[in-house]
Scaffold this motif. Sequence first.
Motif, PDB file in Angstrom:
ATOM      1  N   LEU A  30      -2.663   6.092 -10.241  1.00 15.74           N
ATOM      2  CA  LEU A  30      -3.669   6.300  -9.201  1.00 15.74           C
ATOM      3  C   LEU A  30      -3.137   7.222  -8.109  1.00 15.74           C
ATOM      4  O   LEU A  30      -3.834   8.141  -7.651  1.00 15.74           O
ATOM      5  CB  LEU A  30      -4.084   4.946  -8.623  1.00 15.74           C
ATOM      6  N   ARG A  31      -1.882   6.991  -7.699  1.00 12.93           N
ATOM      7  CA  ARG A  31      -1.288   7.855  -6.674  1.00 12.93           C
ATOM      8  C   ARG A  31      -1.177   9.303  -7.181  1.00 12.93           C
ATOM      9  O   ARG A  31      -1.425  10.257  -6.443  1.00 12.93           O
ATOM     10  CB  ARG A  31       0.088   7.333  -6.264  1.00 12.93           C
ATOM     11  N   ALA A  32      -0.812   9.437  -8.429  1.00 16.12           N
ATOM     12  CA  ALA A  32      -0.684  10.783  -8.999  1.00 16.12           C
ATOM     13  C   ALA A  32      -2.030  11.500  -9.051  1.00 16.12           C
ATOM     14  O   ALA A  32      -2.092  12.735  -8.959  1.00 16.12           O
ATOM     15  CB  ALA A  32      -0.077  10.698 -10.400  1.00 16.12           C
ATOM     16  N   GLY A  91      -6.334  15.256  -6.830  1.00 15.78           N
ATOM     17  CA  GLY A  91      -7.405  15.892  -7.579  1.00 15.78           C
ATOM     18  C   GLY A  91      -8.735  15.173  -7.535  1.00 15.78           C
ATOM     19  O   GLY A  91      -9.680  15.563  -8.246  1.00 15.78           O
ATOM     20  N   LEU A  92      -8.859  14.121  -6.728  1.00 19.01           N
ATOM     21  CA  LEU A  92     -10.089  13.323  -6.729  1.00 19.01           C
ATOM     22  C   LEU A  92     -11.203  13.903  -5.859  1.00 19.01           C
ATOM     23  O   LEU A  92     -12.388  13.718  -6.151  1.00 19.01           O
ATOM     24  CB  LEU A  92      -9.786  11.890  -6.267  1.00 19.01           C
ATOM     25  N   ALA A 115     -12.786  11.874   0.162  1.00 25.76           N
ATOM     26  CA  ALA A 115     -11.375  11.872   0.544  1.00 25.76           C
ATOM     27  C   ALA A 115     -10.675  10.753  -0.203  1.00 25.76           C
ATOM     28  O   ALA A 115     -11.304   9.756  -0.585  1.00 25.76           O
ATOM     29  CB  ALA A 115     -11.210  11.695   2.055  1.00 25.76           C
ATOM     30  N   ALA A 116      -9.364  10.922  -0.399  1.00 24.88           N
ATOM     31  CA  ALA A 116      -8.562   9.887  -1.066  1.00 24.88           C
ATOM     32  C   ALA A 116      -7.135   9.996  -0.547  1.00 24.88           C
ATOM     33  O   ALA A 116      -6.581  11.090  -0.466  1.00 24.88           O
ATOM     34  CB  ALA A 116      -8.593  10.059  -2.578  1.00 24.88           C
ATOM     35  N   ASP A 117      -6.556   8.862  -0.180  1.00 28.71           N
ATOM     36  CA  ASP A 117      -5.193   8.905   0.347  1.00 28.71           C
ATOM     37  C   ASP A 117      -4.498   7.559   0.166  1.00 28.71           C
ATOM     38  O   ASP A 117      -5.105   6.581  -0.255  1.00 28.71           O
ATOM     39  CB  ASP A 117      -5.174   9.307   1.827  1.00 28.71           C
ATOM     40  N   GLN A 166       0.440   1.795   2.379  1.00 31.69           N
ATOM     41  CA  GLN A 166      -0.185   0.523   2.740  1.00 31.69           C
ATOM     42  C   GLN A 166      -1.507   0.256   2.025  1.00 31.69           C
ATOM     43  O   GLN A 166      -2.208  -0.679   2.380  1.00 31.69           O
ATOM     44  CB  GLN A 166      -0.398   0.472   4.258  1.00 31.69           C
ATOM     45  N   GLY A 167      -1.834   1.063   1.053  1.00 32.20           N
ATOM     46  CA  GLY A 167      -3.061   0.824   0.300  1.00 32.20           C
ATOM     47  C   GLY A 167      -3.754   2.137  -0.013  1.00 32.20           C
ATOM     48  O   GLY A 167      -3.785   3.059   0.814  1.00 32.20           O
ATOM     49  N   ILE A 168      -4.289   2.254  -1.212  1.00 31.07           N
ATOM     50  CA  ILE A 168      -4.948   3.496  -1.640  1.00 31.07           C
ATOM     51  C   ILE A 168      -6.431   3.427  -1.295  1.00 31.07           C
ATOM     52  O   ILE A 168      -7.122   2.468  -1.663  1.00 31.07           O
ATOM     53  CB  ILE A 168      -4.734   3.717  -3.144  1.00 31.07           C
ATOM     54  N   ARG A 169      -6.900   4.448  -0.594  1.00 27.50           N
ATOM     55  CA  ARG A 169      -8.295   4.498  -0.152  1.00 27.50           C
ATOM     56  C   ARG A 169      -9.035   5.609  -0.904  1.00 27.50           C
ATOM     57  O   ARG A 169      -8.572   6.750  -0.944  1.00 27.50           O
ATOM     58  CB  ARG A 169      -8.376   4.776   1.352  1.00 27.50           C
ATOM     59  N   ILE A 170     -10.191   5.258  -1.431  1.00 25.41           N
ATOM     60  CA  ILE A 170     -11.097   6.226  -2.036  1.00 25.41           C
ATOM     61  C   ILE A 170     -12.369   6.203  -1.197  1.00 25.41           C
ATOM     62  O   ILE A 170     -13.098   5.203  -1.181  1.00 25.41           O
ATOM     63  CB  ILE A 170     -11.427   5.891  -3.505  1.00 25.41           C
TER      64      ILE A 170
END
Length: 541
Positions: free
Chosen positions: A430-432, A436-437, A449-451, A467-471
């Motif tokens: 997911l981080r990788a 490209g999202l 946005a995604a971070d 601290q957590g992946i946001r989509i």
Amino acid sequence: MITTVVTAPISGQKPGTSGLRKKTRVFMGRHYLENFVQSVFDVVDAAGKTFVLGGDGRYFNDRAAQVILRMAAANGASRVIVGQGALLSTPAASHLIRLNKTDGGLILSASHNPGGPDEDFGIKFNMPNGGPAPEAVTEAIFRRTMEIAEYRILEAEDVDLSRPGRSRLGGMQVDVVDPVADYAALMESLFDFAAIRALFASGFRMRMDSMCAVTGPYAKEILENRLGAAPGTVANAVPLPDFGGMHPDPNPTWAHALMAEMSGPDAPDFGAASDGDGDRNMVVGRGIYVSPSDSLAVLAANAHLAPGYRAGLKGVARSMPTSAAADRVAESLGIAQYETPTGWKFFGNLLDAGRATLCGEESFGTGSDHVREKDGLWAVLLWLNILAVRRESVAQILAAHFARFGRNYYSRHDFEAIDSARAEALFAALRAALPGLKGRSFAGLTVEAADDFAYSDPVDGSVSEGQGIRILFGKGARAVFRLSGTGTEGATLRLYLERYAAGPEGLDEDPQQALAPVIRAAHEIADIAGHTGRSAPDVVT
């Protein structure tokens, strides 16, 4: 006589967001508890200091307390304040630390995790402000566990913890205190007990499920004895070492008996539940469930109705996965709003600096600046104060809130006990994929946005990354992915889902239906089924 015991480092004693948690039998193993406690005392330099000690009453709580008392004496502590029966809810322990201006405290709990010889146990150190130790301290404790060579313990008989009183243990003073009294007095100073008593006297009915955990004695004393709720209002009120076989996590899945009662033909007006150590809460109205995010927002919008908050709020802080509902309230009040990582320790600086008054996190935790922990019973009492003043039902209060602020549909999906390697692989992939999202569409939603969330503390400037992946899909829709740090077995994937509806239409949908596109998009983006073999969560809240 003080004995110095030769030992060696034991792997895996790294505290998480809420201290060190392992299976109970691990803690009961040779030197395990002693190594960790000695490491704490080495880092904070226990000599001449005063500490608070207590726990949630789970299996091994009583024996662990006796070991810690003897080790505190051997390490030169001058005084330990311990709850009667070695019991203290986590918020009550925080209050005792602050009230007595002690040098911190040791809290024995694995919070909402099950208890018993084959279940979970935990221990954490709280600082002199009453809050969980920050990362710098927990890292120092962990480093010490990796180099420890000996620990010190006093050879002595057990301390009588069965009744309040003062005694000596070697050169150390031990004060056994009523675990409820000081906390109940604090609650009475914050809330309009007369108004709540009048509410109960009018025929208002409530069910409080303490889940055979530590909040039982607190709820009985405050709700039934001081506020006049009918006898039996507090269910499962006696703390048991195995929580009566219950999973003391106050959510619709584990508090299913309460949920069924609140949906029944003769449902009480108000329902609530608390967890193992008393810092979490669930609030339910007749036929209606209140999500933790909505609860925080409603409490922020109505806190001025309680005497302790009539002067207004300085700010509202929420954890990043918590919905933005409270942000809209803060904006309307013209006060500061903060978004922090998950973990109550991140609120501590804001509270100590006077920047925030109310705080809340997605996992059923809400609190204020009265202590430095989340506080389940406090949240229930604030709800009761609001109900007593407004004389409306929970459903009516929520409907009015949504009509004014719009509704942040929100849910958390937990995938429990996933193989740790599989969970890590999911997050690595997911981080990788994050760069490209942006601009891609999933289940009809386009990623804006995604971070990987990073937090810069506005008080001390410290930075916490990863601290957590946001989509973020725009218009208040998002999915957040985190691995929980509160379990003891495998990994728990937490998926947080949110979509905003401004109204006036579309404010009364079923949350899972309203969130369906976000759920599908999240599963597709992370390939949850492919990585974990799971297509559905274990727990939905």
